[in-house]
Design a protein around this motif. Structure first.
Motif, short mmCIF file in Angstrom:
data_model
loop_
_atom_site.label_atom_id
_atom_site.label_comp_id
_atom_site.label_asym_id
_atom_site.label_seq_id
_atom_site.Cartn_x
_atom_site.Cartn_y
_atom_site.Cartn_z
N LEU A 107 0.83 -1.20 0.00
CA LEU A 107 0.00 0.00 0.00
C LEU A 107 0.87 1.26 0.00
O LEU A 107 0.55 2.25 -0.66
CB LEU A 107 -0.92 0.00 1.23
CG LEU A 107 -1.99 -1.10 1.27
CD1 LEU A 107 -2.74 -1.04 2.59
CD2 LEU A 107 -2.94 -0.97 0.10
N TYR B 64 3.83 1.54 -1.30
CA TYR B 64 4.37 1.70 -2.65
C TYR B 64 3.33 2.35 -3.57
O TYR B 64 3.66 3.17 -4.42
CB TYR B 64 4.80 0.34 -3.21
CG TYR B 64 5.58 0.44 -4.50
CD1 TYR B 64 6.91 0.83 -4.50
CD2 TYR B 64 4.97 0.15 -5.72
CE1 TYR B 64 7.63 0.92 -5.68
CE2 TYR B 64 5.68 0.24 -6.90
CZ TYR B 64 7.02 0.62 -6.88
OH TYR B 64 7.72 0.74 -8.06
N GLY B 65 2.07 1.98 -3.38
CA GLY B 65 1.01 2.62 -4.15
C GLY B 65 0.91 4.10 -3.85
O GLY B 65 0.69 4.92 -4.76
N LEU C 8 3.65 5.82 -5.70
CA LEU C 8 3.33 5.97 -7.12
C LEU C 8 2.35 7.11 -7.35
O LEU C 8 2.45 7.83 -8.35
CB LEU C 8 2.74 4.66 -7.65
CG LEU C 8 3.71 3.47 -7.80
CD1 LEU C 8 2.94 2.23 -8.21
CD2 LEU C 8 4.80 3.79 -8.81
N SER C 9 1.41 7.29 -6.43
CA SER C 9 0.43 8.36 -6.60
C SER C 9 1.07 9.74 -6.53
O SER C 9 0.52 10.71 -7.04
CB SER C 9 -0.66 8.24 -5.53
OG SER C 9 -0.14 8.54 -4.24
N GLY D 124 8.34 6.16 -8.36
CA GLY D 124 8.25 4.73 -8.57
C GLY D 124 9.55 4.13 -9.04
O GLY D 124 9.56 3.20 -9.83
#
Length: 801
Positions: free
Chosen positions: A152, A154-155, A158-159, A163
């Motif tokens: 989560l 890492y997500g 990315l947002s 990344g």
């Protein structure tokens, strides 16, 4: 049913019963990792990435191409993510410690309930299988929660547009290391549960495993630091200390904290520690398994599951707490009776508390009287062994034939060195760094003539053993005795005037001699590779002839002063300072080379006689190219409105100045040729007035305290026209200035030469030079002539001399 299927079923059933633990740990990771990263990214953007950009605001410069700006922004965002994701996040460390306790206790809490123990041990399943299933279940709850929240996280990264591959690697490395040290702490908690029969006692035992042994090492370090008065610097807190090793590696919690200083890109250097930690996890797992096998079912409800462990644990706890109590009361009073009182009282109290916990009965508080008596005797003997140094630490002298070389660090010679320097950080930015002077001294100074070293060491040892009780605070030091007047301060090397003695070769003649007291640290390099250090207080007047020969030794000065290691190619400029300002700045490479060579020649020829007779007329600094670039960067930042403070742009804070004496003929000749006019800036001809504050002279008069008033003031001003009603002496006439300036040295140079006497009552004066330049000066008593005393006419001179 196979063992594998049975193991899986047992583990699933265990995890179902601990759904509450999974939810608790998962929520904690959720708020620390993904939510924590989102908050950190927002905070970084709101503060213009100040912390992550070398403590400078990151703003888009109009001259900066958009692509460069975007690249730099991505780099800063990546640093934010790494600060939260990689190994070393403090919140994750706290959570791992709490999770280890919660999982370890919840996994085997049934062992403390007799009905549950009878139930689990009555089912036809081997104990090894039950132990393994519950042990692994606790690990999976934490590991799965951690892994899901890392995904989560890492997500979230990315947002925010981050990344890069390095982030995934940092997250994986952090997961592996945090789980490794979680396993260590978890295994320790499991063993605590195995060794106890009560949950509260088990939690207390976990605390003992986590903190007791590092605490004992800290107590022993305190004993050595206090009672061994010749301890050099940080001998007991450095990386080579056995106590520091114990504080780092004698508990799983301290091992975890020690590992927080590691860098993932340098993890190869810590492979031995990782291997040891891995074997430690396996060893603790099998130790817990063996304890589970032999643990009697009837131990449930008792304090301790194994009777054999009660006495060793009791003795360790009692002695450790007793020594801590003795150290605590010694720190308060520095008296033997109070130290023994603390030791005895804490031993008795700890013994009683442990007995109550063991037996769950207040009536048993004085059980095991024989062990209590042995602990009392051992505690008292250990305390006395440190108090009276039965180990011979302070009286140590090495065999000279086993000493390869030695370094001597005398405060009077090195205490004024500037320990700051400019270096580059990991991002290639110039930063102001700090390094203790003794680190270079011990590395660079190689004295092989023990005839120059041992007389100083033996005198320091003799003086230290003679005054050991004073150093321990048992006897208050005598600050003034008959025929001895203390002139210097108490915080550094001091000059003491001893009246009624005949001067020797290195001191004044018939009026008295000077005893220069200073701190000294010796470091022996032994033939077996060990480095042995001792620190002493020494009166140089007792060994002045040896000290004089030592100061002439090239190996001593080259090891002491970095100026002898400077090369012209590394220098950007030279600055000569006098009269409170930079009187000369040169950047010509040929001039720098000539001046450096001249100064090294003059400084090498400087001897103790010259230092006693002369005072520095100025100071010179050889500025490196790194220091110049650091200065230029800070000036640019200040002009562009950055947040850098004024200390960041003051070169005087980090460049090293070196004293220039009137006898430095080669140096002075070059400076004069460059128009620096050394010796003419802080001189009588360039002085408009000298103001001396003499208010302190009136504070201890028999007639009371305070400044003279009314008739007394008028009478004093008739005797002394320099005196003002504000309590100052203001000398403005050329004759008075010329007379007084012969005994005044610039205050900023005083630390470079502490072979001059300074009054504790009247030391500082304000010297106004031409051009309205005010410089702080210091009065040197040993340079005052009888004629100068007329300037103090009418004042209570007994408070000066």
């Amino acid at each position: 049913m196979t063992s594998g299927n049975l193991f899986s079923k047992l583990m699933r059933e265990d995890c179902k019963r601990r759904t509450w633990a999974f939810a608790l740990v998962f929520l904690a990771f959720f708020f620390i990792l993904p939510i924590g990263l989102a908050l950190a990214m927002e905070d970084a953007a709101n503060t213009q990435y100040y912390v992550y950009n070398g403590y400078r605001d990151f703003v888009q410069d109009p001259s900066m191409p958009l692509a460069v700006y975007q690249e730099k922004l991505l780099e800063l965002k990546t640093r934010v993510v790494l600060s939260q994701a990689e190994f070393g996040n403090g919140m994750v460390v706290f959570l791992m410690m709490a999770a280890a306790v919660v999982m370890g206790v919840s996994s085997f809490s049934y062992l403390h309930n007799r009905k549950k123990v009878d139930f689990y041990h009555s089912i036809p399943v081997r104990r090894e299988l039950i132990y393994s299933a519950r042990y692994v279940g606790g690990i999976l709850i934490v590991g799965i929660s951690y892994l899901i929240n890392l995904i989560l996280m890492y997500g979230v990264a990315l947002s925010y547009g981050v990344g890069t591959a390095g982030i995934a690697g940092a997250m994986a490395g952090g997961l592996a290391l945090n789980m490794l040290f979680f396993l260590l702490m978890y295994a320790a908690v499991v063993i605590a549960m195995m060794m106890t029969g009560n949950m509260v006692v088990g939690i207390l035992a976990s605390g003992v495993f986590f903190f007791f042994f590092p605490a004992v090492m800290l107590v022993l370090e305190g004993y050595c630091d206090i009672f061994f008065v010749t301890t050099a610097r940080n001998a007991w807190t450095s990386d080579g200390s056995p106590f520091m090793w114990g504080m780092k590696y004698l508990s799983p919690f301290s091992v975890y904290l020690t590992a927080l200083d590691w860098r993932l890109d340098e993890i190869v250097k810590h492979v031995p520690e990782l291997i040891c930690s891995g074997f430690g996890v396996l060893a603790l797992f099998f130790l817990g398994l063996q304890l589970y096998r032999i643990r009697p079912s009837e131990a449930a409800g008792k304090a301790m599951a194994f009777k054999r462990t009660m006495a060793p644990i009791r003795i360790l706890l009692v002695l450790g707490c007793g020594l801590a109590g003795g150290l605590f009361f010694w720190a308060m009073q520095s008296k033997l009776r109070w130290g023994l009182f603390g030791t005895i009282v804490f031993i008795i109290l700890t013994h009683c508390i442990v007995e109550i916990i063991y037996n769950f009965d207040f009536k048993k508080l004085l059980g095991s009287k024989l062990q209590l008596a042995l602990c009392l005797a051992a505690g008292v003997l250990v305390f006395l062994s440190f108090r009276y140094d039965w180990y011979g630490y302070d009286s140590y002298l090495p065999d000279t034939d086993k000493v390869v070389s030695a370094s001597l660090d005398l405060d009077i010679d090195s205490g004024w060195l500037n320990n700051q320097f400019v270096s580059r950080d990991d991002q290639g930015e110039y930063v102001l760094d700090y390094k203790q002077a003794y680190e270079n001294i011990e590395k660079d100074m190689k004295l092989t003539d023990m005839d120059l070293v041992m007389p100083l060491v033996e005198e320091g040892r003799r003086s230290t053993l003679l005054n050991r009780d004073e150093r321990l605070g048992i006897v208050k030091p005598v600050t003034q005795v008959r025929n001895v007047s203390y002139i210097g301060g108490a915080d550094g090397p001091t000059s003491i005037f001893i009246a009624g003695k005949t001067g020797g070769e290195d001191g004044p003649s018939d009026t008295g001699i000077k005893a220069y007291h200073t701190g000294m640290t010796v470091c022996y390099q032994m033939d077996n590779g060990r480095s042995v250090r001792r620190s002493y207080q020494i009166a140089l007047s007792d060994v002045m002839d040896v000290y004089g020969r030592l100061y002439k030794e090239a190996a001593y000065k080259e090891g002491l002063y970095p100026v002898f290691h400077e090369t012209p190619g590394n220098l950007a400029k030279v600055i000569y300072r006098e009269g409170g300002m930079s009187a000369y700045t040169g950047e010509d490479s040929r001039t720098i080379e000539k001046l450096l060579d001249a100064y090294q020649t003059d400084f090498m020829a400087l001897d103790t006689q010259t230092r006693i007779k002369e005072a520095p007329v100025g100071a010179v600094s050889f500025v490196t190219k790194e220091a110049r670039d650091y200065m230029d960067r800070n000036l640019k930042q200040m002009r562009s409105g950055g947040r850098g403070g004024y200390w960041d742009v003051s070169m005087e804070d980090f460049i090293q100045y070196w004293p220039v004496y009137p006898s430095f003929t080669h140096t002075l000749q070059i400076l004069e040729g460059e128009g620096a006019e050394p010796g003419k800036h802080f001189a009588a001809d360039n002085t408009r007035s000298v103001t001396i504050n003499v208010q302190s002279l009136f504070y201890n008069r028999d007639s009371g305290s305070g400044l003279p008033q009314d008739d007394e003031l008028a009478d004093l001003q008739r005797k002394n026209p320099y005196y003002t009603e504000e309590g100052n002496l203001v000398i403005t006439d050329p004759a008075g200035i010329a007379q007084l300036m012969g005994a005044v040295m610039e205050d900023e140079f005083q630390s470079m030469d502490q072979f001059h006497q300074v009054s504790g009552a009247v030391s500082y004066c304000d010297v106004e030079l031409e051009g309205n330049i005010h410089v702080s000066g210091i009065l040197l008593l040993d340079r005052m002539t009888p004629g100068m005393l007329g300037i103090f006419e009418g004042l209570p001179l007994e408070n000066i001399l």
